[in-house]
Scaffold this motif. Structure first.
Motif, PDB file in Angstrom:
ATOM      1  N   UNK B  32     -70.911 -48.509 -36.134  1.00  0.00           N
ATOM      2  CA  UNK B  32     -71.086 -47.197 -35.511  1.00  0.00           C
ATOM      3  C   UNK B  32     -69.798 -46.417 -35.264  1.00  0.00           C
ATOM      4  N   UNK B  35     -69.185 -44.068 -38.046  1.00  0.00           N
ATOM      5  CA  UNK B  35     -70.183 -43.003 -38.010  1.00  0.00           C
ATOM      6  C   UNK B  35     -69.820 -41.969 -36.946  1.00  0.00           C
ATOM      7  N   UNK B  36     -69.269 -42.438 -35.844  1.00  0.00           N
ATOM      8  CA  UNK B  36     -68.916 -41.542 -34.752  1.00  0.00           C
ATOM      9  C   UNK B  36     -67.579 -40.836 -34.971  1.00  0.00           C
ATOM     10  N   UNK B 154     -82.183 -50.053 -45.916  1.00  0.00           N
ATOM     11  CA  UNK B 154     -81.157 -49.411 -45.093  1.00  0.00           C
ATOM     12  C   UNK B 154     -81.762 -48.768 -43.843  1.00  0.00           C
ATOM     13  N   UNK B 155     -82.956 -48.204 -43.988  1.00  0.00           N
ATOM     14  CA  UNK B 155     -83.597 -47.577 -42.836  1.00  0.00           C
ATOM     15  C   UNK B 155     -83.938 -48.611 -41.774  1.00  0.00           C
ATOM     16  N   UNK B 158     -80.712 -49.861 -40.147  1.00  0.00           N
ATOM     17  CA  UNK B 158     -80.137 -48.869 -39.242  1.00  0.00           C
ATOM     18  C   UNK B 158     -80.945 -48.696 -37.959  1.00  0.00           C
ATOM     19  N   UNK B 159     -82.269 -48.605 -38.093  1.00  0.00           N
ATOM     20  CA  UNK B 159     -83.104 -48.443 -36.904  1.00  0.00           C
ATOM     21  C   UNK B 159     -82.978 -49.647 -35.986  1.00  0.00           C
ATOM     22  N   UNK B 162     -79.654 -49.615 -34.157  1.00  0.00           N
ATOM     23  CA  UNK B 162     -79.662 -48.682 -33.032  1.00  0.00           C
ATOM     24  C   UNK B 162     -80.507 -49.216 -31.879  1.00  0.00           C
ATOM     25  N   UNK B 163     -81.587 -49.908 -32.208  1.00  0.00           N
ATOM     26  CA  UNK B 163     -82.403 -50.524 -31.156  1.00  0.00           C
ATOM     27  C   UNK B 163     -81.605 -51.583 -30.411  1.00  0.00           C
ATOM     28  N   UNK B 165     -78.553 -51.382 -29.594  1.00  0.00           N
ATOM     29  CA  UNK B 165     -77.768 -50.690 -28.570  1.00  0.00           C
ATOM     30  C   UNK B 165     -78.565 -50.611 -27.266  1.00  0.00           C
ATOM     31  N   UNK B 166     -79.836 -50.221 -27.387  1.00  0.00           N
ATOM     32  CA  UNK B 166     -80.689 -50.131 -26.204  1.00  0.00           C
ATOM     33  C   UNK B 166     -80.851 -51.496 -25.551  1.00  0.00           C
TER      34      UNK B 166
END
Lengths: 54, 227
Positions: B32, B35-36, B154-155, B158-159, B162-163, B165-166
């Motif tokens: 990330x 990406x940031x 990849x989807x 990636x999802x 990100x999950x 992170x939560x």
């Protein structure tokens, strides 16, 4: 708000290439929202769960 | 270990937890930060950390299934009943108090289930992606799957990333809450006090040996029980 990223392949087809990175802030926000709500509920209720003997 | 202490996490399990945490954080940072906006050569560190993550997870699965009590982390009817009582009392409707937990509470079991599903999806898709890079062990071959298949892989990767992170945010939050520090400390030095054990756990659902274990005693099912 797009959920996925798309690109055009060499054959001219639109293909999905991954998830949208804009979703990062939604996932971070969901975590922050959970934390805030949970902390608020704990403060407001202020109760301690009592346990019982079987 | 003295009689005032109860072994909760064997050294092998603590080492697994912190190695997994380091590998996951490495994967997340290398994924990330570029990406940031913080650009750096991230791919090598990312896939190596991914391999380490895969290896420790395999170790954990084998150990949990063969040497520990697999069912200790599975949600059962008592967990559902206890959770219902917690919610009922939290809503101010009274009712009987929840029973003491076995080794793991219902929220811990739910969290473990979510993390396991997300991490396994990340690992599975990540292993597939290894075919797209050159390493000292193999040459890349990105053509064994089509564009649409790679896009889906990849989807998902990636999802799920990100999950994570939560999930990590929530995990750290609960770990640093004052009422949970007694559990958090056990992931560092392995034990909880007998007072906390009797206060938070049902000895019939999570029996522990009363005798002092020898320093070289292996961890096993002696201090965990099925539902």
């Amino acid at each position: 708000m797009p959920l996925f990223r798309y690109a055009t392949s060499v054959y001219g087809q639109t293909v999905m290439v991954g998830a949208s990175w804009d979703l990062i802030w939604w996932f971070v926000g969901a975590g922050a929202a959970f934390i805030v709500v949970h902390a608020a509920v704990k403060v407001l209720t202020g109760s301690r769960t009592k346990v019982s003997e079987r | 270990m003295s009689g005032e202490r109860v072994l909760r996490h064997h050294l092998a399990d603590r080492l697994y937890h912190w190695t997994m945490a380091a590998a996951q954080l490495t994967c997340l940072f290398t994924a990330f930060l570029p990406i940031l906006g913080w650009k750096f050569e991230w791919v090598t560190a990312h896939w190596i950390a991914g391999i380490v993550l895969t290896a420790v997870i395999l170790f954990h699965i084998v150990r949990a299934v063969l040497w520990q009590d697999f069912w200790a982390m599975v949600i059962g009817p008592r967990d559902l009943r206890s959770s219902r009582r917690v919610v009922t009392r939290a809503l101010g409707r009274g009712g009987p108090p929840p029973q003491r937990d076995a080794k793991y509470s219902p929220p811990q079991k739910i969290f473990h289930m979510l993390v396991a599903a997300v991490v396994l999806a990340i690992v599975a898709t990540g292993l597939l992606m290894l075919s797209k890079i050159d390493t000292p062990f193999w040459r890349r071959n990105p053509y064994w799957l089509g564009d649409a298949q790679w896009g889906m892989i990849y989807a998902i990767h990636g999802l799920c990333a990100m999950a994570m992170l939560t999930l990590i945010m929530v995990h750290v939050y609960f770990a640093v809450r004052p009422e949970n520090l007694w559990i958090t400390r056990s992931m560092f030095h392995g034990w909880i006090s007998r007072k906390d054990y009797l206060r938070h756990h049902d000895p019939q659902r999570w029996p522990v040996p009363d005798a002092k274990p020898t320093p070289r005693q292996r961890g096993g099912t002696a201090y965990s029980a099925s539902e």
